[in-house]
Design a protein around this motif. Structure first.
Motif, PDB file in Angstrom:
ATOM      1  N   LYS A  24       0.831  -1.206   0.000  1.00 66.60           N
ATOM      2  CA  LYS A  24       0.000   0.000   0.000  1.00 66.60           C
ATOM      3  C   LYS A  24       0.867   1.258   0.000  1.00 66.60           C
ATOM      4  O   LYS A  24       0.553   2.239  -0.685  1.00 66.60           O
ATOM      5  CB  LYS A  24      -0.931  -0.006   1.215  1.00 66.60           C
ATOM      6  CG  LYS A  24      -2.040  -1.050   1.135  1.00 66.60           C
ATOM      7  CD  LYS A  24      -2.898  -1.030   2.388  1.00 66.60           C
ATOM      8  CE  LYS A  24      -3.999  -2.099   2.301  1.00 66.60           C
ATOM      9  NZ  LYS A  24      -4.829  -2.138   3.536  1.00 66.60           N
ATOM     10  N   ASN A  27       2.258   1.857  -3.488  1.00 65.36           N
ATOM     11  CA  ASN A  27       1.291   2.429  -4.438  1.00 65.36           C
ATOM     12  C   ASN A  27       1.306   3.949  -4.457  1.00 65.36           C
ATOM     13  O   ASN A  27       0.998   4.567  -5.475  1.00 65.36           O
ATOM     14  CB  ASN A  27      -0.124   1.959  -4.088  1.00 65.36           C
ATOM     15  CG  ASN A  27      -0.352   0.496  -4.391  1.00 65.36           C
ATOM     16  OD1 ASN A  27       0.402  -0.119  -5.128  1.00 65.36           O
ATOM     17  ND2 ASN A  27      -1.394  -0.072  -3.803  1.00 65.36           N
ATOM     18  N   TRP A  28       1.652   4.550  -3.327  1.00 66.14           N
ATOM     19  CA  TRP A  28       1.584   6.000  -3.229  1.00 66.14           C
ATOM     20  C   TRP A  28       2.578   6.698  -4.151  1.00 66.14           C
ATOM     21  O   TRP A  28       2.363   7.853  -4.525  1.00 66.14           O
ATOM     22  CB  TRP A  28       1.799   6.457  -1.788  1.00 66.14           C
ATOM     23  CG  TRP A  28       0.558   6.367  -0.957  1.00 66.14           C
ATOM     24  CD1 TRP A  28       0.227   5.402  -0.056  1.00 66.14           C
ATOM     25  CD2 TRP A  28      -0.546   7.280  -0.967  1.00 66.14           C
ATOM     26  NE1 TRP A  28      -1.005   5.645   0.500  1.00 66.14           N
ATOM     27  CE2 TRP A  28      -1.504   6.805  -0.041  1.00 66.14           C
ATOM     28  CE3 TRP A  28      -0.829   8.454  -1.658  1.00 66.14           C
ATOM     29  CZ2 TRP A  28      -2.701   7.448   0.198  1.00 66.14           C
ATOM     30  CZ3 TRP A  28      -2.021   9.110  -1.432  1.00 66.14           C
ATOM     31  CH2 TRP A  28      -2.945   8.606  -0.507  1.00 66.14           C
ATOM     32  N   TYR A  29       3.655   6.022  -4.537  1.00 60.37           N
ATOM     33  CA  TYR A  29       4.577   6.719  -5.430  1.00 60.37           C
ATOM     34  C   TYR A  29       4.011   6.800  -6.841  1.00 60.37           C
ATOM     35  O   TYR A  29       4.296   7.752  -7.567  1.00 60.37           O
ATOM     36  CB  TYR A  29       5.973   6.081  -5.441  1.00 60.37           C
ATOM     37  CG  TYR A  29       6.941   6.975  -6.195  1.00 60.37           C
ATOM     38  CD1 TYR A  29       7.272   8.237  -5.691  1.00 60.37           C
ATOM     39  CD2 TYR A  29       7.471   6.604  -7.429  1.00 60.37           C
ATOM     40  CE1 TYR A  29       8.105   9.090  -6.377  1.00 60.37           C
ATOM     41  CE2 TYR A  29       8.320   7.450  -8.127  1.00 60.37           C
ATOM     42  CZ  TYR A  29       8.624   8.697  -7.597  1.00 60.37           C
ATOM     43  OH  TYR A  29       9.439   9.551  -8.289  1.00 60.37           O
ATOM     44  N   TRP A  31       0.868   7.342  -7.344  1.00 56.94           N
ATOM     45  CA  TRP A  31      -0.002   8.503  -7.146  1.00 56.94           C
ATOM     46  C   TRP A  31       0.814   9.788  -7.216  1.00 56.94           C
ATOM     47  O   TRP A  31       0.377  10.782  -7.812  1.00 56.94           O
ATOM     48  CB  TRP A  31      -0.699   8.367  -5.791  1.00 56.94           C
ATOM     49  CG  TRP A  31      -1.488   9.548  -5.311  1.00 56.94           C
ATOM     50  CD1 TRP A  31      -1.002  10.686  -4.764  1.00 56.94           C
ATOM     51  CD2 TRP A  31      -2.919   9.695  -5.330  1.00 56.94           C
ATOM     52  NE1 TRP A  31      -2.021  11.546  -4.429  1.00 56.94           N
ATOM     53  CE2 TRP A  31      -3.209  10.960  -4.773  1.00 56.94           C
ATOM     54  CE3 TRP A  31      -3.970   8.891  -5.750  1.00 56.94           C
ATOM     55  CZ2 TRP A  31      -4.515  11.432  -4.625  1.00 56.94           C
ATOM     56  CZ3 TRP A  31      -5.267   9.373  -5.604  1.00 56.94           C
ATOM     57  CH2 TRP A  31      -5.532  10.622  -5.049  1.00 56.94           C
ATOM     58  N   ALA A  32       1.997   9.796  -6.616  1.00 58.68           N
ATOM     59  CA  ALA A  32       2.811  11.017  -6.532  1.00 58.68           C
ATOM     60  C   ALA A  32       3.365  11.446  -7.883  1.00 58.68           C
ATOM     61  O   ALA A  32       3.216  12.600  -8.306  1.00 58.68           O
ATOM     62  CB  ALA A  32       3.961  10.799  -5.534  1.00 58.68           C
ATOM     63  N   TRP A 181      -3.833   3.509  -9.078  1.00 60.41           N
ATOM     64  CA  TRP A 181      -3.692   4.607  -8.119  1.00 60.41           C
ATOM     65  C   TRP A 181      -3.018   5.807  -8.788  1.00 60.41           C
ATOM     66  O   TRP A 181      -3.363   6.955  -8.536  1.00 60.41           O
ATOM     67  CB  TRP A 181      -2.874   4.115  -6.935  1.00 60.41           C
ATOM     68  CG  TRP A 181      -3.079   4.807  -5.628  1.00 60.41           C
ATOM     69  CD1 TRP A 181      -2.109   5.326  -4.827  1.00 60.41           C
ATOM     70  CD2 TRP A 181      -4.308   5.044  -4.933  1.00 60.41           C
ATOM     71  NE1 TRP A 181      -2.658   5.869  -3.690  1.00 60.41           N
ATOM     72  CE2 TRP A 181      -4.002   5.709  -3.735  1.00 60.41           C
ATOM     73  CE3 TRP A 181      -5.638   4.742  -5.233  1.00 60.41           C
ATOM     74  CZ2 TRP A 181      -4.985   6.086  -2.827  1.00 60.41           C
ATOM     75  CZ3 TRP A 181      -6.619   5.132  -4.323  1.00 60.41           C
ATOM     76  CH2 TRP A 181      -6.285   5.791  -3.139  1.00 60.41           C
ATOM     77  N   GLY A 185      -4.585   9.543  -9.147  1.00 63.16           N
ATOM     78  CA  GLY A 185      -3.905  10.727  -8.626  1.00 63.16           C
ATOM     79  C   GLY A 185      -3.624  11.748  -9.702  1.00 63.16           C
ATOM     80  O   GLY A 185      -3.885  12.957  -9.533  1.00 63.16           O
ATOM     81  N   PHE A 225       3.635  13.812  -1.821  1.00 61.12           N
ATOM     82  CA  PHE A 225       3.154  12.440  -1.661  1.00 61.12           C
ATOM     83  C   PHE A 225       4.277  11.407  -1.688  1.00 61.12           C
ATOM     84  O   PHE A 225       4.059  10.262  -1.282  1.00 61.12           O
ATOM     85  CB  PHE A 225       2.097  12.119  -2.713  1.00 61.12           C
ATOM     86  CG  PHE A 225       0.759  12.749  -2.419  1.00 61.12           C
ATOM     87  CD1 PHE A 225      -0.037  12.268  -1.388  1.00 61.12           C
ATOM     88  CD2 PHE A 225       0.318  13.836  -3.151  1.00 61.12           C
ATOM     89  CE1 PHE A 225      -1.255  12.848  -1.090  1.00 61.12           C
ATOM     90  CE2 PHE A 225      -0.913  14.427  -2.874  1.00 61.12           C
ATOM     91  CZ  PHE A 225      -1.700  13.937  -1.840  1.00 61.12           C
ATOM     92  N   ILE A 228       5.112   9.630   1.724  1.00 64.33           N
ATOM     93  CA  ILE A 228       4.421   8.455   2.255  1.00 64.33           C
ATOM     94  C   ILE A 228       5.214   7.179   2.011  1.00 64.33           C
ATOM     95  O   ILE A 228       5.506   6.435   2.962  1.00 64.33           O
ATOM     96  CB  ILE A 228       2.996   8.361   1.675  1.00 64.33           C
ATOM     97  CG1 ILE A 228       2.177   9.583   2.113  1.00 64.33           C
ATOM     98  CG2 ILE A 228       2.313   7.066   2.134  1.00 64.33           C
ATOM     99  CD1 ILE A 228       0.791   9.658   1.506  1.00 64.33           C
TER     100      ILE A 228
END
Length: 462
Positions: A24, A27-29, A31-32, A181, A185, A225, A228
């Motif tokens: 999880k 995944n944020w990278y 999005w970033a 994701w 984003g 982001f 994270i």
């Protein structure tokens, strides 16, 4: 009465839970960094750079129809072509640099710090695009080239981390969720920025300031982001590092040359790289040409094209998730192959689209979004299965270099066919050759053999 595990059997639930938290965070990278690719590279930068460079060249309207030139390192380049030249230059440099970055990443136990370091450096240069104004185009030229190269470097580490945080059976699901994701984003920020651009008078902004704030917002989004995954991801020790003498830079070059030499021992990996080279070039060119085809050939106005761009972005979110489920049932290899067939159908249908038929244009855009998210997400996860353990950075850098070093073939063919025929219809149809060649190489690939040759465990469904 408390439950206890039978003797000799470890409780793996904490390990599994920890791995899911890592996935999880990873995944944020997506999005970033997607904000940079959508808001900056795909939509906002090129038209604005043409305007600024055109003003410096002395164009009255400062738009892409101006044939006047600006001087870049002694080269006289048309203002309207400057963004294309800058993107091509960044692409070529990336193709040369990424394999070295990958070899360095493989020898480091600090992959997440490499990812974040390149990301923050890239976001810094992307932020400098805010100062692209009046006729001062030079700073923007340097900033977009360096931010593009650094974004590619960060993805080498990011992709390599995928292998550390997921098993072979989880790879498609994790990659698909990350890609989805990313589309979400990138789409959210792009929607905000396009709203600000279209309603700039309502917000008391000039059109130029709305663009500059949009460019700055992408840099801040990218940097913010990235915190994270930087905080939540773990670092993993390198594995199976090939012993090479010298400094870390010399060892990185040494591993690069060894990997290139050893690539012939992994014929299925090479076959997939060739397939990806072709079908991905076709995908990138369809996305690049879609707005031109819609405006010049199908006669749609800007509002329809902007709405279509956003629609594709959000549909791709669902497409990536759907292809992830498809891979879970039928395997990534088959799903990618079906995706190339779908792309063939898309360019054939595009050939026959009537002018000003919004319903059919939107329908085709939905199809593009579904296949776009899925083929790209599964290509990443499937390739990870064809990589020898411990060489993820090196091989993913070759993956990135294959993508970036040849991504101009499709745009060149599109331009040449248009110049010969004077129509964008045969130009868009000509792109089918890239999907046909990609499918031919995919059909020559034995996925099970490739995974076994790389020393990885064959997933339950290939």
């Amino acid at each position: 009465m408390t439950h206890s595990e039978p003797d000799g059997i470890a409780d793996l639930r904490p390990v599994v839970a920890s791995m899911h938290r890592q996935q999880k965070a990873w995944n944020w990278y997506d999005w970033a960094n997607s904000a940079f690719y959508t808001t900056v590279l795909s939509v906002m930068f090129a038209p604005y750079m043409i305007t600024v460079a055109g003003r410096a060249a002395g164009c009255v309207d400062a738009d892409e129809t101006c044939s006047r030139t600006v001087n870049l390192l002694g080269l006289h380049l048309a203002a309207g072509s400057l963004p294309s030249y800058l993107t091509s230059f960044a692409t070529i440099v990336s193709a040369l640099i990424l394999p070295i970055v990958g070899a360095f990443v493989d020898r480091s136990g600090r992959k997440k710090w490499h990812m974040a370091g390149y990301a923050y450096a890239g976001a810094f240069f992307a932020g400098l695009l805010f100062f692209l104004k009046d006729d001062n185009w030079q700073l923007g030229a340097v900033a977009v080239v360096l931010s593009s190269i650094l974004a590619g470097c960060s993805l080498v580490s990011y992709y390599a981390i995928l292998v550390d945080i997921s098993t072979e059976d989880e790879r498609d699901r994790v990659s698909s969720r990350g890609w989805a994701w990313g589309y979400l984003g990138g789409g959210v920020l792009l929607a905000v920025n396009l709203t600000m651009f279209l309603l700039h008078d309502t917000f008391g902004l000039t059109e130029a300031m709305a663009v500059r704030l949009s460019l700055l917002s992408a840099a801040l989004w990218w940097a913010g982001f990235t915190l994270i995954p930087l905080v939540r991801l773990r670092n993993y020790a390198p594995r199976n590092v090939v012993p090479v003498q010298g400094t870390i830079l010399q060892r990185s070059f040494g591993q690069l040359f060894m990997t290139l030499r050893d690539l012939r021992n992994y014929p299925m990996t090479l076959t997939f790289l060739l397939a990806y080279l072709f079908y991905n070039d076709g995908i990138q060119t369809v996305i690049y040409a879609a707005s031109t085809y819609g405006s010049k050939q199908l006669k749609f106005d800007q509002s329809v094209l902007i709405a279509t761009i956003l629609l594709i972005q959000f549909v791709a979110f669902g497409g990536a998730l759907w292809f992830g489920r498809l891979a879970g049932k039928y395997g990534a290899y088959r799903s990618i192959l079906w995706g190339t067939f779908a792309w063939m159908a898309i360019v054939v249908l595009a050939l026959f689209l009537p002018e000003r038929d919004v319903a059919l244009f939107v329908t085709l855009a939905i199809a593009i979004g579904i296949v776009l998210g899925g083929t790209q997400a599964l290509s990443r996860s499937f390739f990870s299965l064809l990589i020898p353990r411990g060489r993820e950075g090196e091989y993913f850098s070759l993956y990135g270099a294959a993508e970036r070093g040849t991504s101009w073939f499709g745009t060149l063919l599109f331009g040449v066919i248009f110049q010969i025929t004077g129509s964008y219809r045969p130009a868009i149809f000509a792109l089918i050759i890239f999907f046909v060649l990609g499918a031919i190489f995919l059909l020559r690939l034995d996925p099970r053999r490739g995974i076994e040759e790389a020393g990885n465990r064959v997933p339950a469904v290939v």
